[in-house]
Motif scaffolding. Structure first.
Motif, PDB file in Angstrom:
ATOM      1  N   ASP A 220     104.537  71.730  32.376  1.00 43.64           N
ATOM      2  CA  ASP A 220     103.485  72.461  31.674  1.00 43.64           C
ATOM      3  C   ASP A 220     103.641  72.397  30.160  1.00 43.64           C
ATOM      4  O   ASP A 220     102.659  72.472  29.425  1.00 43.64           O
ATOM      5  N   ASP A 221     104.865  72.254  29.662  1.00 43.84           N
ATOM      6  CA  ASP A 221     105.085  72.166  28.219  1.00 43.84           C
ATOM      7  C   ASP A 221     104.454  70.912  27.620  1.00 43.84           C
ATOM      8  O   ASP A 221     104.189  70.869  26.423  1.00 43.84           O
TER       9      ASP A 221
ATOM     10  N   ALA B 126     101.504  69.775  28.458  1.00 41.58           N
ATOM     11  CA  ALA B 126     100.054  69.940  28.458  1.00 41.58           C
ATOM     12  C   ALA B 126      99.646  70.923  27.374  1.00 41.58           C
ATOM     13  O   ALA B 126     100.321  71.917  27.127  1.00 41.58           O
ATOM     14  N   ASP B 127      98.529  70.644  26.736  1.00 36.43           N
ATOM     15  CA  ASP B 127      97.958  71.543  25.744  1.00 36.43           C
ATOM     16  C   ASP B 127      96.774  72.225  26.399  1.00 36.43           C
ATOM     17  O   ASP B 127      95.642  71.770  26.283  1.00 36.43           O
TER      18      ASP B 127
ATOM     19  N   THR C  37      94.018  74.728  26.746  1.00 36.02           N
ATOM     20  CA  THR C  37      93.194  75.678  26.016  1.00 36.02           C
ATOM     21  C   THR C  37      92.412  76.494  27.030  1.00 36.02           C
ATOM     22  O   THR C  37      92.433  76.204  28.220  1.00 36.02           O
TER      23      THR C  37
ATOM     24  N   ASP D 243      90.361  74.445  29.305  1.00 35.84           N
ATOM     25  CA  ASP D 243      91.091  73.563  30.207  1.00 35.84           C
ATOM     26  C   ASP D 243      91.779  74.308  31.343  1.00 35.84           C
ATOM     27  O   ASP D 243      92.058  73.754  32.377  1.00 35.84           O
ATOM     28  N   ASP D 244      92.083  75.577  31.131  1.00 42.49           N
ATOM     29  CA  ASP D 244      92.872  76.341  32.095  1.00 42.49           C
ATOM     30  C   ASP D 244      91.960  76.897  33.181  1.00 42.49           C
ATOM     31  O   ASP D 244      91.140  77.776  32.926  1.00 42.49           O
TER      32      ASP D 244
END
Length: 82
Positions: free
Chosen positions: A68-69, A71-72, A74, A77-78
């Protein structure tokens, strides 16, 4: 198995139904001897081959949030809305 034979595999796409034409996405197939083959749709001649055990360990890590670190995420996106 040769590169030519790879075209005959049942490639599964990790793409939503509404994806734009020409967008890149991941494709995965199971080859002989239970090998897992991966490629990007926009570069189908470049194929990464791994074992089922390594693939399953990777999927376990994804499900556990180990990556998960990278991935960015936002708000848009979540999928959980967090």
């Amino acid at each position: 198995m040769t590169r030519r034979d790879w075209r005959e595999l049942d490639w599964q796409r990790a793409a939503p139904d509404d994806i734009e034409e020409g967008s890149a996405y991941l494709e995965v197939a199971v080859g002989p001897d239970d090998q897992i083959l991966m490629r990007e749709s926009n570069d189908p001649e470049t194929v990464v081959v791994t074992t089922r055990a390594k693939w399953e360990a990777f999927l376990k890590g994804v499900k556990a949030g180990e990556f998960d670190d990278f991935a960015d995420l936002t708000e848009s996106d979540d999928p959980t809305g967090k």
